[in-house]
Design a protein around this motif. Structure first.
Motif, PDB file in Angstrom:
ATOM      1  N   GLN A 109      -7.135 -20.499   0.042  1.00  0.00           N
ATOM      2  CA  GLN A 109      -7.787 -21.313   0.421  1.00  0.00           C
ATOM      3  C   GLN A 109      -9.341 -21.865   0.032  1.00  0.00           C
ATOM      4  O   GLN A 109      -9.839 -22.926  -0.224  1.00  0.00           O
ATOM      5  CB  GLN A 109      -8.046 -21.231   2.286  1.00  0.00           C
ATOM      6  N   ASN A 110      -9.586 -20.852  -0.517  1.00  0.00           N
ATOM      7  CA  ASN A 110     -10.937 -20.390  -1.207  1.00  0.00           C
ATOM      8  C   ASN A 110     -10.524 -21.099  -2.663  1.00  0.00           C
ATOM      9  O   ASN A 110     -11.223 -22.309  -3.078  1.00  0.00           O
ATOM     10  CB  ASN A 110     -11.122 -19.286  -1.433  1.00  0.00           C
ATOM     11  N   VAL A 111      -9.153 -20.507  -3.238  1.00  0.00           N
ATOM     12  CA  VAL A 111      -9.410 -21.575  -4.356  1.00  0.00           C
ATOM     13  C   VAL A 111      -8.908 -22.757  -4.187  1.00  0.00           C
ATOM     14  O   VAL A 111      -9.641 -23.693  -5.360  1.00  0.00           O
ATOM     15  CB  VAL A 111      -7.773 -20.712  -4.956  1.00  0.00           C
ATOM     16  N   ALA A 112      -8.453 -23.415  -3.228  1.00  0.00           N
ATOM     17  CA  ALA A 112      -8.289 -24.554  -3.028  1.00  0.00           C
ATOM     18  C   ALA A 112      -9.542 -25.366  -2.832  1.00  0.00           C
ATOM     19  O   ALA A 112      -9.823 -26.636  -3.501  1.00  0.00           O
ATOM     20  CB  ALA A 112      -7.152 -24.816  -1.740  1.00  0.00           C
ATOM     21  N   SER A 113     -10.180 -24.837  -2.044  1.00  0.00           N
ATOM     22  CA  SER A 113     -11.537 -25.624  -1.932  1.00  0.00           C
ATOM     23  C   SER A 113     -11.905 -25.501  -3.434  1.00  0.00           C
ATOM     24  O   SER A 113     -13.105 -26.505  -3.783  1.00  0.00           O
ATOM     25  CB  SER A 113     -12.297 -25.216  -0.723  1.00  0.00           C
ATOM     26  N   TRP A 114     -12.368 -24.713  -4.069  1.00  0.00           N
ATOM     27  CA  TRP A 114     -12.932 -24.947  -5.121  1.00  0.00           C
ATOM     28  C   TRP A 114     -12.704 -25.830  -5.958  1.00  0.00           C
ATOM     29  O   TRP A 114     -12.866 -26.768  -7.359  1.00  0.00           O
ATOM     30  CB  TRP A 114     -12.899 -23.106  -6.134  1.00  0.00           C
ATOM     31  N   LEU A 115     -11.210 -25.520  -6.351  1.00  0.00           N
ATOM     32  CA  LEU A 115     -10.101 -27.016  -6.993  1.00  0.00           C
ATOM     33  C   LEU A 115     -10.706 -27.715  -7.019  1.00  0.00           C
ATOM     34  O   LEU A 115     -10.936 -29.372  -7.749  1.00  0.00           O
ATOM     35  CB  LEU A 115      -8.712 -26.509  -6.808  1.00  0.00           C
ATOM     36  N   LEU A 116     -10.618 -29.172  -5.403  1.00  0.00           N
ATOM     37  CA  LEU A 116     -11.331 -29.924  -4.705  1.00  0.00           C
ATOM     38  C   LEU A 116     -12.609 -30.498  -5.111  1.00  0.00           C
ATOM     39  O   LEU A 116     -12.837 -31.280  -4.815  1.00  0.00           O
ATOM     40  CB  LEU A 116     -11.384 -29.693  -3.362  1.00  0.00           C
ATOM     41  N   LYS A 117     -13.436 -29.021  -4.808  1.00  0.00           N
ATOM     42  CA  LYS A 117     -14.864 -29.103  -5.946  1.00  0.00           C
ATOM     43  C   LYS A 117     -14.917 -29.914  -7.513  1.00  0.00           C
ATOM     44  O   LYS A 117     -15.652 -30.629  -7.979  1.00  0.00           O
ATOM     45  CB  LYS A 117     -15.939 -28.264  -4.913  1.00  0.00           C
ATOM     46  N   SER A 120     -12.797 -31.638 -12.493  1.00  0.00           N
ATOM     47  CA  SER A 120     -11.852 -31.496 -13.652  1.00  0.00           C
ATOM     48  C   SER A 120     -11.155 -30.459 -14.788  1.00  0.00           C
ATOM     49  O   SER A 120     -10.058 -30.064 -15.264  1.00  0.00           O
ATOM     50  CB  SER A 120     -12.524 -31.930 -15.046  1.00  0.00           C
ATOM     51  N   ALA A 121     -11.085 -29.281 -12.924  1.00  0.00           N
ATOM     52  CA  ALA A 121     -10.591 -28.102 -13.886  1.00  0.00           C
ATOM     53  C   ALA A 121      -9.064 -27.949 -13.277  1.00  0.00           C
ATOM     54  O   ALA A 121      -8.722 -28.551 -12.746  1.00  0.00           O
ATOM     55  CB  ALA A 121     -11.137 -26.752 -13.382  1.00  0.00           C
ATOM     56  N   LYS A 122      -8.721 -27.184 -14.001  1.00  0.00           N
ATOM     57  CA  LYS A 122      -6.775 -26.777 -13.897  1.00  0.00           C
ATOM     58  C   LYS A 122      -6.818 -25.235 -13.605  1.00  0.00           C
ATOM     59  O   LYS A 122      -8.228 -24.842 -13.385  1.00  0.00           O
ATOM     60  CB  LYS A 122      -5.986 -27.043 -14.706  1.00  0.00           C
ATOM     61  N   LEU A 123      -5.626 -25.080 -12.539  1.00  0.00           N
ATOM     62  CA  LEU A 123      -5.464 -23.406 -12.886  1.00  0.00           C
ATOM     63  C   LEU A 123      -3.926 -22.773 -13.430  1.00  0.00           C
ATOM     64  O   LEU A 123      -3.339 -23.781 -13.699  1.00  0.00           O
ATOM     65  CB  LEU A 123      -5.749 -23.163 -11.199  1.00  0.00           C
ATOM     66  N   ASP A 189      -0.218 -12.471  -8.542  1.00  0.00           N
ATOM     67  CA  ASP A 189      -0.707 -13.143  -8.808  1.00  0.00           C
ATOM     68  C   ASP A 189      -1.733 -13.189  -8.893  1.00  0.00           C
ATOM     69  O   ASP A 189      -3.055 -12.989  -8.210  1.00  0.00           O
ATOM     70  CB  ASP A 189      -0.502 -14.506  -8.050  1.00  0.00           C
ATOM     71  N   HIS A 190      -2.331 -13.745 -10.167  1.00  0.00           N
ATOM     72  CA  HIS A 190      -3.278 -13.900 -10.593  1.00  0.00           C
ATOM     73  C   HIS A 190      -4.045 -15.787 -11.526  1.00  0.00           C
ATOM     74  O   HIS A 190      -3.415 -15.786 -12.250  1.00  0.00           O
ATOM     75  CB  HIS A 190      -3.570 -13.066 -12.160  1.00  0.00           C
ATOM     76  N   PHE A 191      -5.049 -15.435 -11.115  1.00  0.00           N
ATOM     77  CA  PHE A 191      -5.916 -16.993 -10.945  1.00  0.00           C
ATOM     78  C   PHE A 191      -6.545 -17.127 -12.899  1.00  0.00           C
ATOM     79  O   PHE A 191      -7.442 -16.360 -12.725  1.00  0.00           O
ATOM     80  CB  PHE A 191      -6.467 -17.296 -10.518  1.00  0.00           C
ATOM     81  N   VAL A 192      -6.118 -17.980 -13.229  1.00  0.00           N
ATOM     82  CA  VAL A 192      -7.067 -17.984 -14.475  1.00  0.00           C
ATOM     83  C   VAL A 192      -7.134 -19.504 -14.460  1.00  0.00           C
ATOM     84  O   VAL A 192      -6.871 -19.900 -14.270  1.00  0.00           O
ATOM     85  CB  VAL A 192      -6.545 -17.708 -15.398  1.00  0.00           C
TER      86      VAL A 192
END
Length: 195
Positions: A109-117, A120-123, A189-192
């Motif tokens: 949920q933290n990752v999703a809220s950051w991506l919504l803000k 232009s970033a991808k994960l 799972d690691h996130f970049v």
């Protein structure tokens, strides 16, 4: 007398017919008529490149320069994205599982809220496993773990086109000891972030 004259006339006609000039037919070679109808082909000359190739000589434009070799060896090609690691916590899985735990849901949920803000970033999601099991099985399990996290992020409103997945299986362990605590660190799972 008339009979004698007719006989003489017939004999003369037969003699004239028998002495007529005979045509001599020359035997022809097979295909000679076809060759006569086709335009004459020039003898094929061998191109200089072909002879050079046979001798192992390469033309200058075909050679790979040392600069090109250095570029290939050092992989100077610019990366598509700039990677940012460590922005998010890893999420962990139970042995031989790929279910998203309650703790993992909070991280996602933290990752999703950051991506919504940051639109232009991808994960990139990297799926990992401990070293128990075959390499093929662990690659497949790492893929299922990355896919589980991706599906959860998609359910939170992140476009699938912004998420890439890769499975490393057991190839990039965080810990190399043969203990349960160490194996638990590797099941993740690691996130970049890709910008």
């Amino acid at each position: 007398m008339k009979k004698l004259f007719v006989c003489a006339l017939l004999a003369a006609a037969l003699i004239a017919a028998g002495c007529a000039q005979k045509k001599v037919v020359q035997p022809t070679q097979p295909g000679a008529a076809e060759q006569a109808q086709q335009p004459q082909m020039q003898p094929r000359s061998v191109a200089p490149e072909a002879t050079d190739e046979r001798r192992g000589v390469f033309r200058p434009e075909e050679r790979i320069t040392e600069q090109q070799m250095a570029k290939v060896e050092t992989k100077e090609e610019a990366p598509r994205y700039r990677e940012e690691r460590g922005l998010f916590q890893d999420i962990y899985f139970d042995y031989d599982q790929y279910d998203i735990s309650a703790e993992a849901k909070a991280v996602l949920q933290n990752v999703a809220s950051w991506l919504l803000k940051n639109t232009s970033a991808k994960l990139s999601i990297e799926g990992h496993c401990d070293d128990r099991g075959t390499s093929e099985y662990n690659l497949a399990l790492g893929d299922r773990r990355a896919k589980a996290a991706r599906d959860y992020l998609i359910a939170l409103g992140i476009a699938s086109s912004r998420i890439e997945m890769v499975s490393y299986g057991e190839e990039k362990p965080m810990c190399t000891e043969a203990t349960e605590a160490c194996w638990a660190k590797n099941r993740r799972d690691h996130f970049v972030v890709l910008r």
